[in-house]
Write an enzyme that holds these catalytic residues in place. Structure first.
Site, PDB file in Angstrom:
ATOM      1  N   ASP A 150      15.946 -12.586   9.361  1.00 42.96           N
ATOM      2  CA  ASP A 150      13.929 -11.461   9.273  1.00 42.96           C
ATOM      3  C   ASP A 150      12.677 -12.382   9.744  1.00 42.96           C
ATOM      4  OD1 ASP A 150      14.907 -13.277   7.418  1.00 42.96           O
ATOM      5  OD2 ASP A 150      14.381 -11.820   5.705  1.00 42.96           O
ATOM      6  N   LYS A 170      11.654 -21.223  -3.681  1.00 43.19           N
ATOM      7  CA  LYS A 170      11.292 -19.662  -4.651  1.00 43.19           C
ATOM      8  C   LYS A 170      10.177 -21.198  -5.974  1.00 43.19           C
ATOM      9  CE  LYS A 170      12.466 -16.559  -2.220  1.00 43.19           C
ATOM     10  NZ  LYS A 170      14.033 -16.352  -1.271  1.00 43.19           N
ATOM     11  N   ASP A 197       8.390 -13.423   7.924  1.00 43.39           N
ATOM     12  CA  ASP A 197       9.376 -12.138   7.697  1.00 43.39           C
ATOM     13  C   ASP A 197       8.773 -11.436   7.074  1.00 43.39           C
ATOM     14  OD1 ASP A 197      11.139 -11.348   5.953  1.00 43.39           O
ATOM     15  OD2 ASP A 197      11.404 -13.180   5.275  1.00 43.39           O
TER      16      ASP A 197
END
Ligand code: GDD
Ligand code: MG
Length: 363
Positions: free
Chosen positions: A110, A162, A218
């Site tokens: 992606d 993250k 992304d």
């Protein structure tokens, strides 16, 4: 050389488009998203490409067979019976990735950028470590994997997926080159390359990073798909690409417009900046489109206004209708004349006959 693309699931974050096509086949800049990656891998000398998927890939098999010959590559589907995460698929495809000693590329499906495969391979060989991650800078690192460096070196000290607290803004762009030895660190089970494999390589001092030049995005969700489209068109403009529609066309406003030659555009329409229009689309007189993507066979009727939105295949936007604010129309949606759609996500085959005043999903 070899490469594996982590295709994964259907791409629920790109609904309603992915209710019709798997994410890799959704057109980005008028070509299936995955084709940008396949083409760049082939250009860097990759012959074997593995597509790691966790659904039955019939639709994709048919489409991608065509490209095997066109780009001179072998494309193999590696199908997971349960989602194996971002590392498990490498183990599953071990036979292909380990068929010789050369390193292989891994890609998240992606992400879009000017893929730097040839330079990356050269850099990787030069430092002698087992893996290299392509890095880019972002404003909001908490959504990504963050790379923390050893001082004055390309060697990665820590990889934090993250992060909750700020550790830095150089992030994992989702492009790697790895030695076959890395596969020995991975078990055949659902497992994350970011959380399990990269930390192990960091401990061994064997993971490095390579800075990406230029744009990166992304594009796995509609807002970012539109931003990524703007970056891609800007990059084409910088390269004076022949793909872009000439700014001398009467309907082009402000440049960065990519229109398929089979589209029928009224000279009295105003299109741009940052618009992609697919094959067999019709745009009527007085229609105004900016920062949007119109997929094949859609019909934008006279005086419609489309801004910052994606119009799905075979959809119709009525006369004097207004579609804006990251609205996404699925396949075969009809927005009636004079209707206002503000941030609507409209599922395939719906007819919108009343205003959508605030962002919502129309089922
Ligand atoms: N085959 C397979 N099987 N592919 C998978 C699976 C799976 O079980 N799970 C995820 N993928 C694929 C996705 O389709 C995508 O192409 C890639 O792996 C990464 O998954 P995402 O779900 O898109 O992860 P992310 O965007 O939150 O984070 C990843 O990408 C960031 C860059 O966009 C991480 O790699 C981050 O570290 C990175 O910064
Ligand atoms: Mg992603």
């Amino acid at each position: 050389m070899k490469g594996l693309i982590l295709v994964g699931g259907y791409g629920t974050r790109l609904r309603p488009l992915t209710l019709t096509l798997p994410k890799p086949l959704v057109e980005f800049g008028n070509r299936p998203m995955i084709l940008h990656q396949v083409e760049s891998l082939a250009a860097a000398g990759v012959k074997d490409i593995v597509l790691a998927v966790n659904y039955r890939p019939e639709v994709m098999v048919a489409t991608l067979k065509k490209y095997e010959e066109e780009y001179g590559v072998n494309i193999t589907f590696s199908v997971e019976t349960e989602p194996l995460g971002t590392a498990g698929p490498l183990k599953l495809a071990e036979d292909i990735l380990k068929k010789d000693d050369s390193p292989f590329f891994v890609l998240n499906s992606d992400i879009i950028c000017d893929y730097p495969f040839a330079e990356l391979a050269e850099f990787h060989k030069a430092h002698g470590g087992e893996g290299t991650i392509v890095a880019t800078k972002v404003d909001e690192p908490s959504k990504y994997g963050v790379i923390v460096h050893k001082p004055e070196s390309s060697q990665i000290d820590r990889f934090v997926e993250k992060p909750v607290e700020f550790v830095g803004n150089r992030i994992n762009a989702g492009i790697y080159i790895l030695n076959p030895s890395v596969i020995d660190l991975i078990e055949l089970r659902p497992t994350s390359i970011e959380k399990e494999t990269f930390p192990k390589l960091c401990e061994r001092g064997s993971l490095h990073s390579f800075d990406l030049e230029g744009y990166w995005m992304d594009v796995g969700q509609p807002k970012d798909f539109l931003s990524g489209t703007c970056l891609y068109l800007t990059s084409l403009a910088k390269k004076n690409s022949k793909l872009l529609t000439a700014t001398s066309e009467p309907f082009v406003q402000g440049g960065n417009v990519l229109i398929d030659p089979t589209a029928k555009i009224s000279p009295e329409a105003k299109i741009g900046p940052n618009v992609v229009i697919g094959p067999n689309v019709t745009v009527g007189a007085g229609a105004r489109l900016s920062r949007s993507v119109v997929l094949s066979n859609a019909n934008i009727k006279p005086h419609a206004y489309v801004k910052n939105s994606i119009i799905g295949w075979n959809s119709t936007v009525g006369r004097w209708a207004r579609v804006e604010n990251v609205s996404v129309l699925g396949d075969d949606v009809e927005v009636k004349d004079e209707i206002y759609v503000n941030g609507g996500r409209v599922l395939p085959h719906k007819t919108i006959a009343g205003n959508v005043e605030k962002p919502e999903i129309i089922m």
